[in-house]
Design an enzyme around this catalytic site. Structure first.
Site, mmCIF file in Angstrom:
data_model
loop_
_atom_site.group_PDB
_atom_site.id
_atom_site.type_symbol
_atom_site.label_atom_id
_atom_site.label_comp_id
_atom_site.label_asym_id
_atom_site.label_seq_id
_atom_site.Cartn_x
_atom_site.Cartn_y
_atom_site.Cartn_z
ATOM 1 N N GLY A 46 0.649 -1.240 -0.023
ATOM 2 C CA GLY A 46 0.064 -0.096 -0.008
ATOM 3 C C GLY A 46 0.810 1.208 0.027
ATOM 4 O O GLY A 46 2.174 1.327 0.183
ATOM 5 N N GLN A 51 3.141 10.006 0.950
ATOM 6 C CA GLN A 51 4.163 9.231 0.781
ATOM 7 C C GLN A 51 5.122 9.513 -0.454
ATOM 8 O O GLN A 51 6.278 9.037 -0.581
ATOM 9 C CB GLN A 51 4.090 7.697 0.810
ATOM 10 N N CYS A 93 6.446 -0.108 6.631
ATOM 11 C CA CYS A 93 6.033 0.973 5.747
ATOM 12 C C CYS A 93 7.011 1.491 4.719
ATOM 13 O O CYS A 93 8.282 1.594 5.364
ATOM 14 C CB CYS A 93 5.856 2.080 6.859
ATOM 15 N N LEU A 94 6.638 1.630 3.787
ATOM 16 C CA LEU A 94 7.750 1.928 2.690
ATOM 17 C C LEU A 94 8.405 3.333 2.983
ATOM 18 O O LEU A 94 9.832 3.371 2.522
ATOM 19 C CB LEU A 94 7.163 2.167 1.222
ATOM 20 N N HIS A 135 -3.427 1.205 7.941
ATOM 21 C CA HIS A 135 -2.250 1.601 8.139
ATOM 22 C C HIS A 135 -2.393 2.933 7.022
ATOM 23 O O HIS A 135 -1.686 4.005 7.271
ATOM 24 C CB HIS A 135 -1.202 0.673 7.734
ATOM 25 N N GLU A 136 -2.753 2.745 5.844
ATOM 26 C CA GLU A 136 -2.840 3.728 5.167
ATOM 27 C C GLU A 136 -3.719 4.954 5.387
ATOM 28 O O GLU A 136 -3.394 6.160 4.937
ATOM 29 C CB GLU A 136 -3.235 3.357 3.547
ATOM 30 N N HIS A 139 -1.828 7.301 7.523
ATOM 31 C CA HIS A 139 -1.206 8.149 6.696
ATOM 32 C C HIS A 139 -1.807 9.480 6.351
ATOM 33 O O HIS A 139 -1.326 10.584 6.394
ATOM 34 C CB HIS A 139 -0.829 7.661 5.513
HETATM 35 NI NI NI Z 1 3.154 3.384 5.557
#
Ligand code: NI
Length: 168
Positions: A46, A51, A93-94, A135-136, A139
């Site tokens: 995701g 991000q 997380c990226l 999670h997203e 953000h």
């Molecule tokens: Ni993330």
């Protein structure tokens, strides 16, 4: 498609509360297309618009990573309608490459969002998909998964987080 690099922890955009999308126009489609490129390249599950440096209420999930019959899904102006249950799952997380931590969150989620054309839909998700949605969604509120860790775990990660901030 424009190449949009994924920002790392330390970039202030990750702490902004993202703004609601008002127009379902070409700019939005381009943003999502760029996000899909970035997500595929990073081989993640995701990605939220902040991000890639854009504080708008959009995230995408590549559900084919969980279920091969599934595909990339776009969530514009998402709302968490209902949650139930609790489950502890490992999460990454990226924007925090290499950091994975076990976190307790709701197990089942009902999410409402719009697609790229502005059509609203609801989706009931569970397991890893529910985890990714929560999670997203966080953000978009400027909340990061490390915020959910215990103070002790966060202290243990301090050195690695500092390295990310310095790399950013
Ligand atoms: Ni993330």
């Amino acid at each position: 498609m424009a190449e949009r690099p994924i920002v790392l922890y330390g970039d202030p955009v990750l702490r902004e509360k993202a703004i609601k999308v008002e127009e379902f126009n070409q700019e939005l489609k381009d943003l999502v297309s760029d996000m899909e490129g970035a997500l595929k390249k990073a081989q993640g599950l995701g990605l939220a618009a902040p991000q890639v440096g854009v504080a708008k209420r959009v995230f995408i999930l590549d559900l084919s990573a969980i279920d091969l019959s599934e595909q990339m899904r776009v969530f514009v102006n998402p709302e968490i309608v209902e949650t139930s249950g609790e489950i502890e799952l490992e999460e990454g997380c990226l924007s925090f490459p290499g950091i994975y931590q076990s976190i307790i969150r709701s197990e089942n989620v009902l999410v409402r969002a719009s697609d790229l054309d502005g059509n609203q839909f609801e989706m009931k998700v569970t397991g890893m998909t529910a985890r990714a949605v929560l999670h997203e969604y966080d953000h978009l509120e400027g909340i990061l998964f490390i915020d959910l860790l215990s103070p002790l775990t966060r202290t243990m990660l301090k050195g690695r987080l500092k390295k990310l901030v310095e790399a950013e």
